[in-house]
Design a protein around this motif. Structure first.
Motif, PDB file in Angstrom:
ATOM      1  N   ASP A 282       0.810  -1.219   0.000  1.00 20.24           N
ATOM      2  CA  ASP A 282       0.000   0.000   0.000  1.00 20.24           C
ATOM      3  C   ASP A 282       0.844   1.270   0.000  1.00 20.24           C
ATOM      4  N   GLY A 283       2.160   1.115   0.005  1.00 18.40           N
ATOM      5  CA  GLY A 283       3.043   2.277  -0.037  1.00 18.40           C
ATOM      6  C   GLY A 283       3.123   3.054   1.254  1.00 18.40           C
ATOM      7  N   ALA A 284       2.563   2.516   2.343  1.00 16.98           N
ATOM      8  CA  ALA A 284       2.497   3.273   3.592  1.00 16.98           C
ATOM      9  C   ALA A 284       3.700   3.052   4.500  1.00 16.98           C
ATOM     10  N   THR A 285       4.393   1.927   4.345  1.00 16.78           N
ATOM     11  CA  THR A 285       5.465   1.570   5.270  1.00 16.78           C
ATOM     12  C   THR A 285       6.706   1.155   4.507  1.00 16.78           C
ATOM     13  N   VAL A 286       7.865   1.611   4.992  1.00 23.00           N
ATOM     14  CA  VAL A 286       9.155   1.190   4.462  1.00 23.00           C
ATOM     15  C   VAL A 286       9.857   0.374   5.546  1.00 23.00           C
ATOM     16  N   TYR A 287      10.355  -0.797   5.166  1.00 25.20           N
ATOM     17  CA  TYR A 287      11.099  -1.656   6.082  1.00 25.20           C
ATOM     18  C   TYR A 287      12.571  -1.639   5.685  1.00 25.20           C
ATOM     19  N   VAL A 288      13.454  -1.575   6.681  1.00 22.51           N
ATOM     20  CA  VAL A 288      14.881  -1.522   6.399  1.00 22.51           C
ATOM     21  C   VAL A 288      15.625  -2.129   7.585  1.00 22.51           C
ATOM     22  N   GLY A 289      16.822  -2.675   7.334  1.00 28.89           N
ATOM     23  CA  GLY A 289      17.632  -3.226   8.410  1.00 28.89           C
ATOM     24  C   GLY A 289      18.944  -2.482   8.534  1.00 28.89           C
ATOM     25  N   ASP A 290      19.517  -2.460   9.750  1.00 23.47           N
ATOM     26  CA  ASP A 290      20.804  -1.788   9.939  1.00 23.47           C
ATOM     27  C   ASP A 290      21.832  -2.768  10.483  1.00 23.47           C
ATOM     28  N   ASN A 291      23.065  -2.281  10.624  1.00 26.08           N
ATOM     29  CA  ASN A 291      24.164  -3.153  11.040  1.00 26.08           C
ATOM     30  C   ASN A 291      24.243  -3.360  12.544  1.00 26.08           C
ATOM     31  N   SER A 292      23.287  -2.836  13.283  1.00 24.48           N
ATOM     32  CA  SER A 292      23.188  -3.169  14.701  1.00 24.48           C
ATOM     33  C   SER A 292      22.256  -4.357  14.916  1.00 24.48           C
ATOM     34  N   GLY A 293      21.765  -4.942  13.818  1.00 22.33           N
ATOM     35  CA  GLY A 293      20.924  -6.134  13.915  1.00 22.33           C
ATOM     36  C   GLY A 293      19.453  -5.840  14.090  1.00 22.33           C
ATOM     37  N   THR A 305       9.586   6.601  12.790  1.00 23.20           N
ATOM     38  CA  THR A 305       9.756   5.180  13.083  1.00 23.20           C
ATOM     39  C   THR A 305       8.485   4.634  13.718  1.00 23.20           C
ATOM     40  N   ARG A 306       7.951   3.548  13.150  1.00 25.09           N
ATOM     41  CA  ARG A 306       6.766   2.902  13.702  1.00 25.09           C
ATOM     42  C   ARG A 306       7.131   1.850  14.728  1.00 25.09           C
ATOM     43  N   TRP A 307       8.149   1.056  14.430  1.00 22.86           N
ATOM     44  CA  TRP A 307       8.662   0.090  15.394  1.00 22.86           C
ATOM     45  C   TRP A 307      10.057  -0.381  14.994  1.00 22.86           C
ATOM     46  N   THR A 308      10.783  -0.931  15.967  1.00 26.15           N
ATOM     47  CA  THR A 308      12.066  -1.575  15.703  1.00 26.15           C
ATOM     48  C   THR A 308      12.038  -2.962  16.325  1.00 26.15           C
ATOM     49  N   TYR A 309      12.811  -3.857  15.734  1.00 21.74           N
ATOM     50  CA  TYR A 309      12.868  -5.239  16.234  1.00 21.74           C
ATOM     51  C   TYR A 309      14.319  -5.697  16.199  1.00 21.74           C
ATOM     52  N   ALA A 310      14.830  -6.158  17.352  1.00 19.79           N
ATOM     53  CA  ALA A 310      16.209  -6.643  17.439  1.00 19.79           C
ATOM     54  C   ALA A 310      16.271  -8.102  17.022  1.00 19.79           C
ATOM     55  N   LEU A 311      16.887  -8.349  15.889  1.00 21.51           N
ATOM     56  CA  LEU A 311      17.012  -9.724  15.404  1.00 21.51           C
ATOM     57  C   LEU A 311      18.094 -10.496  16.148  1.00 21.51           C
ATOM     58  N   GLY A 312      19.162  -9.786  16.550  1.00 19.62           N
ATOM     59  CA  GLY A 312      20.290 -10.473  17.142  1.00 19.62           C
ATOM     60  C   GLY A 312      21.337 -10.847  16.118  1.00 19.62           C
ATOM     61  N   TRP A 313      21.088 -10.540  14.864  1.00 28.03           N
ATOM     62  CA  TRP A 313      22.045 -10.755  13.773  1.00 28.03           C
ATOM     63  C   TRP A 313      21.759  -9.746  12.675  1.00 28.03           C
ATOM     64  N   THR A 314      22.740  -9.519  11.820  1.00 29.23           N
ATOM     65  CA  THR A 314      22.613  -8.491  10.793  1.00 29.23           C
ATOM     66  C   THR A 314      21.766  -9.004   9.631  1.00 29.23           C
ATOM     67  N   PRO A 315      20.675  -8.310   9.287  1.00 31.68           N
ATOM     68  CA  PRO A 315      19.791  -8.761   8.203  1.00 31.68           C
ATOM     69  C   PRO A 315      20.315  -8.353   6.831  1.00 31.68           C
ATOM     70  N   ASP A 316      21.384  -9.025   6.387  1.00 32.41           N
ATOM     71  CA  ASP A 316      22.077  -8.601   5.166  1.00 32.41           C
ATOM     72  C   ASP A 316      21.200  -8.665   3.926  1.00 32.41           C
ATOM     73  N   GLY A 317      21.315  -7.632   3.101  1.00 30.82           N
ATOM     74  CA  GLY A 317      20.864  -7.694   1.717  1.00 30.82           C
ATOM     75  C   GLY A 317      19.426  -7.374   1.426  1.00 30.82           C
TER      76      GLY A 317
END
Length: 430
Positions: A282-293, A305-317
């Motif tokens: 719907d073009g309303a939200t952009v999702y992106v990952g950073d190098n802090s995991g 920012t709507r929310w953040t989620y700590a994966l515990g690993w880097t979401p490459d690519g």
């Protein structure tokens, strides 16, 4: 002899005129219907998902080395013709035929082509960058045009009106005609225009300057990832790390009314960007990952920012997204899925037993594919996107290391390429 020379010169001049007269301002080349894998992450929004119904069982059809390393995902045209960049002597871009793996062409370009992704239109014209230029070839590998740019285009997409949007690692933004390669709008520099009055001795950096940092989203690569495009609004989203900043930013710009205009910028990518931005349907939200995991959901309208989620690993690519189901990539992580709950994400399922060695891709019918480490080698895993359960597992014979992406062909073929430089193609069992 003199007469023959004049005649030959006349024919040569006529040929030049004829070639110059072949261009047209009328765009009669379609972008395509999304069958195949036209861009690095399938489409303009970087969704990592195919509209083709996936098969619950596939079989290895063929594999072949290209003779050099591979850094970018393969793209696939609407008829199954495949494209991949590398660095092999006289060949920087290869094209292969889907049924057999037979080479259709290979062309020589600059050495940095290996870092440049490709996009393919509905007539199987391919567009790719190299050192200081954007290039277009037809399905036979014949040159269509070449347009100079500053740097190496590491982001290339189609705009909503069917032009080519390119951004170099140094931050130069161009919108080019697919027919002629001509600039549709003035060039924009994301890092600002150089001040030659203040720095009269300033020279243009080498085309590959900072390119080594792009693989990890490091600070010397201003733009490290593909761009997410909203064809309805003209907005597009890009990650940018400005020199001297402590974090990289997610930026929104808009291509419309004969110009590219900045909209907003949010400095939120700690340690630099790890993924390309992915735009919701719907073009309303952009999702992106950073190098802090972290995975981060951002309001596309204003950059909040709507929310953040700590994966515990880097979401490459890359991030694969269908509706509200988010499946991240990352060679330090495992196969898992989140659901966007609006103000926070919720874990849909986890497969901690499957160590990722590539990017997941979703298809219609609730089927997903990814490469995982199984024993000492790699296997293509077919999984149920609703539960994460394994449906099928097929080894990549002799493959080691990791893969650059997972691409889905127009008939449901699954193609992966190892970073060491071997392509594996799987055909559906129907």
């Amino acid at each position: 002899m003199r007469t023959r020379t004049r005649i030959a010169a006349a024919f040569a001049a006529a040929g030049v005129v004829a070639l110059a007269g072949c261009g047209t301002d009328v765009d009669d080349i379609t972008v395509g219907d999304g069958k195949g894998w036209p861009a690095a992450h399938h489409d303009g929004r970087n969704g990592g998902a195919s509209p083709v119904t996936g098969a619950d069982a596939v079989t290895l059809s063929w594999s072949r080395p290209v003779g050099g390393p591979i850094a970018q995902p393969l793209t696939i045209g609407p008829d199954g013709q495949m494209f991949v960049t590398t660095s092999v002597g006289n060949c920087a871009i290869f094209s292969f035929q889907m049924p057999t793996g037979r080479k259709r062409f290979c062309n020589q370009l600059g050495p940095s082509t290996i870092e440049a992704p490709t996009v393919v239109d509905g007539t199987t014209n391919v567009y790719v960058g190299d050192d200081g230029a954007v290039n277009s070839f037809n399905y036979l590998g014949q040159p269509r045009w070449r347009t100079p740019v500053a740097g190496v285009p590491v982001a290339i997409q189609f705009t909503g009106d069917g032009n080519v949007l390119t951004i170099t690692q140094s931050g130069q933004v161009d919108v080019l005609s697919r027919q002629t390669g001509g600039r549709e709008v003035p060039t924009l520099q994301l890092l600002g225009e150089p001040d030659f009055l203040k720095y009269p001795g300033l020279t243009r950096p080498a085309s590959g300057d900072g390119l080594a940092d792009c693989a990890t989203g490091g600070p010397r690569c201003a733009v490290a990832n593909s761009t997410a495009v909203d064809p309805e609004t003209g907005r597009f989203f890009v990650t940018v790390w400005e020199p001297g900043k402590s974090a990289a930013s997610l930026r929104a710009l808009r291509y419309a009314d004969g110009a590219v205009t900045p909209l907003w910028s949010a400095d939120l990518l700690t340690g630099g960007s790890a993924t390309s931005p992915t735009l919701s349907d719907d073009g309303a939200t952009v999702y992106v990952g950073d190098n802090s995991g972290r995975l981060i959901a951002v309001n596309a309208e204003d950059g909040r920012t709507r929310w953040t989620y700590a994966l515990g690993w880097t979401p490459d690519g890359a991030i694969s997204l269908v509706d509200d189901l988010i499946i991240p990539a990352g060679d330090d992580g495992y196969l898992m899925a989140l659901r966007d709950g609006g103000d926070r994400p919720e874990t849909a399922w986890e497969r901690k037993d499957l160590a990722l060695r590539g990017t997941p891709a979703q298809t219609a019918g609730g089927i997903g594919y990814t490469t995982a480490a199984i024993g000492a080698g790699l296997s293509l895993i077919t999984f149920d996107t609703a539960t994460g359960n394994t449906i099928d597992s097929d080894p990549l014979p002799g493959a080691t290391g990791t893969t650059t992406g997972t691409s889905i062909g127009p008939e449901g073929e699954v193609v992966v390429a190892t970073r060491l430089g071997e392509i594996f193609t799987f055909a559906p069992e129907r």
